[in-house]
Design a protein around this motif. Sequence first.
Motif, PDB file in Angstrom:
ATOM      1  N   ALA A 194      14.940 -15.365  -1.633  1.00  0.00           N
ATOM      2  CA  ALA A 194      13.812 -15.276  -0.703  1.00  0.00           C
ATOM      3  C   ALA A 194      14.027 -14.159   0.309  1.00  0.00           C
ATOM      4  N   ARG A 195      15.242 -14.028   0.812  1.00  0.00           N
ATOM      5  CA  ARG A 195      15.554 -12.981   1.786  1.00  0.00           C
ATOM      6  C   ARG A 195      15.388 -11.602   1.149  1.00  0.00           C
ATOM      7  N   LEU A 196      15.825 -11.448  -0.091  1.00  0.00           N
ATOM      8  CA  LEU A 196      15.673 -10.182  -0.795  1.00  0.00           C
ATOM      9  C   LEU A 196      14.200  -9.864  -1.014  1.00  0.00           C
ATOM     10  N   SER A 197      13.411 -10.860  -1.394  1.00  0.00           N
ATOM     11  CA  SER A 197      11.969 -10.656  -1.586  1.00  0.00           C
ATOM     12  C   SER A 197      11.300 -10.247  -0.285  1.00  0.00           C
ATOM     13  N   ASP A 198      11.675 -10.884   0.818  1.00  0.00           N
ATOM     14  CA  ASP A 198      11.120 -10.520   2.122  1.00  0.00           C
ATOM     15  C   ASP A 198      11.458  -9.078   2.482  1.00  0.00           C
ATOM     16  N   THR A 199      12.686  -8.676   2.202  1.00  0.00           N
ATOM     17  CA  THR A 199      13.103  -7.300   2.495  1.00  0.00           C
ATOM     18  C   THR A 199      12.313  -6.310   1.667  1.00  0.00           C
ATOM     19  N   ARG A 200      12.128  -6.598   0.392  1.00  0.00           N
ATOM     20  CA  ARG A 200      11.342  -5.703  -0.471  1.00  0.00           C
ATOM     21  C   ARG A 200       9.897  -5.600  -0.002  1.00  0.00           C
ATOM     22  N   LEU A 201       9.313  -6.719   0.389  1.00  0.00           N
ATOM     23  CA  LEU A 201       7.941  -6.726   0.890  1.00  0.00           C
ATOM     24  C   LEU A 201       7.838  -5.903   2.173  1.00  0.00           C
ATOM     25  N   HIS A 202       8.814  -6.054   3.048  1.00  0.00           N
ATOM     26  CA  HIS A 202       8.828  -5.284   4.292  1.00  0.00           C
ATOM     27  C   HIS A 202       8.906  -3.789   3.999  1.00  0.00           C
ATOM     28  N   LEU A 203       9.784  -3.388   3.080  1.00  0.00           N
ATOM     29  CA  LEU A 203       9.914  -1.966   2.732  1.00  0.00           C
ATOM     30  C   LEU A 203       8.636  -1.417   2.108  1.00  0.00           C
ATOM     31  N   ALA A 204       8.007  -2.200   1.238  1.00  0.00           N
ATOM     32  CA  ALA A 204       6.751  -1.758   0.629  1.00  0.00           C
ATOM     33  C   ALA A 204       5.672  -1.581   1.690  1.00  0.00           C
ATOM     34  N   THR A 205       5.632  -2.475   2.650  1.00  0.00           N
ATOM     35  CA  THR A 205       4.658  -2.364   3.733  1.00  0.00           C
ATOM     36  C   THR A 205       4.914  -1.111   4.557  1.00  0.00           C
ATOM     37  N   MET A 206       6.164  -0.854   4.873  1.00  0.00           N
ATOM     38  CA  MET A 206       6.504   0.345   5.652  1.00  0.00           C
ATOM     39  C   MET A 206       6.152   1.621   4.894  1.00  0.00           C
ATOM     40  N   ARG A 207       6.365   1.638   3.579  1.00  0.00           N
ATOM     41  CA  ARG A 207       5.992   2.816   2.781  1.00  0.00           C
ATOM     42  C   ARG A 207       4.480   3.025   2.798  1.00  0.00           C
ATOM     43  N   GLN A 208       3.721   1.925   2.721  1.00  0.00           N
ATOM     44  CA  GLN A 208       2.268   2.026   2.759  1.00  0.00           C
ATOM     45  C   GLN A 208       1.795   2.539   4.116  1.00  0.00           C
ATOM     46  N   VAL A 209       2.391   2.048   5.197  1.00  0.00           N
ATOM     47  CA  VAL A 209       2.044   2.533   6.539  1.00  0.00           C
ATOM     48  C   VAL A 209       2.350   4.022   6.636  1.00  0.00           C
ATOM     49  N   GLU A 210       3.493   4.420   6.068  1.00  0.00           N
ATOM     50  CA  GLU A 210       3.856   5.840   6.086  1.00  0.00           C
ATOM     51  C   GLU A 210       2.810   6.679   5.349  1.00  0.00           C
ATOM     52  N   ARG A 211       2.337   6.197   4.189  1.00  0.00           N
ATOM     53  CA  ARG A 211       1.315   6.933   3.428  1.00  0.00           C
ATOM     54  C   ARG A 211       0.024   7.074   4.231  1.00  0.00           C
ATOM     55  N   VAL A 212      -0.372   6.008   4.902  1.00  0.00           N
ATOM     56  CA  VAL A 212      -1.595   6.061   5.706  1.00  0.00           C
ATOM     57  C   VAL A 212      -1.432   7.048   6.850  1.00  0.00           C
ATOM     58  N   LEU A 213      -0.293   6.979   7.535  1.00  0.00           N
ATOM     59  CA  LEU A 213      -0.047   7.917   8.628  1.00  0.00           C
ATOM     60  C   LEU A 213       0.031   9.350   8.125  1.00  0.00           C
ATOM     61  N   ARG A 214       0.663   9.528   6.976  1.00  0.00           N
ATOM     62  CA  ARG A 214       0.801  10.864   6.389  1.00  0.00           C
ATOM     63  C   ARG A 214      -0.572  11.444   6.056  1.00  0.00           C
ATOM     64  N   SER A 215      -1.450  10.647   5.506  1.00  0.00           N
ATOM     65  CA  SER A 215      -2.776  11.158   5.138  1.00  0.00           C
ATOM     66  C   SER A 215      -3.554  11.566   6.385  1.00  0.00           C
TER      67      SER A 215
END
Length: 152
Positions: A109-130
């Motif tokens: 569960a902790r690993l899944s939470d970490t992966r979800l957090h990283l995916a969210t941060m990458r998506q935020v980065e893409r939005v900011l980058r655009s």
Amino acid sequence: MRLVVSTPTSRVVDIDGVRRIRAEDRTGAFGIAPGHADFLTLLPVSVVNWLDAEGSEGFALVRAGVLTVHGGDLVEIAARDAYTEAQLATLGDRALAELERADETEDVARLSDTRLHLATMRQVERVLRSGRASAGSEPPMLDRRGTGEAGR
């Protein structure tokens, strides 16, 4: 020697006059006697047993904890969960396996939470980058570790 085993919600064991304690960490089993040097170790799911002043043996099942020895006369164990003899009788023979399985489930569960957090941060980065790309300035892209080395 005094032994104290506690969880976030209760003090499970608090005994004075302990003659010896036996526990197990990731490197193997070890013993503690009065006068032991100061010591700190992490305990996985394991059984801690002791011999009291009258020669009676007691034990507690500890689920992931920290064992510390202070001044050779105080041993403290802070654990996620801990069960005494009386509680173990009602848990049955599979208690240790159940607790190990619970630890593994928490790790997944902790690993899944970490992966979800990283995916969210990458998506935020893409939005900011655009948004920045249309403004003409683009910061360096982050790699999977977030170090900023991906674009180099």
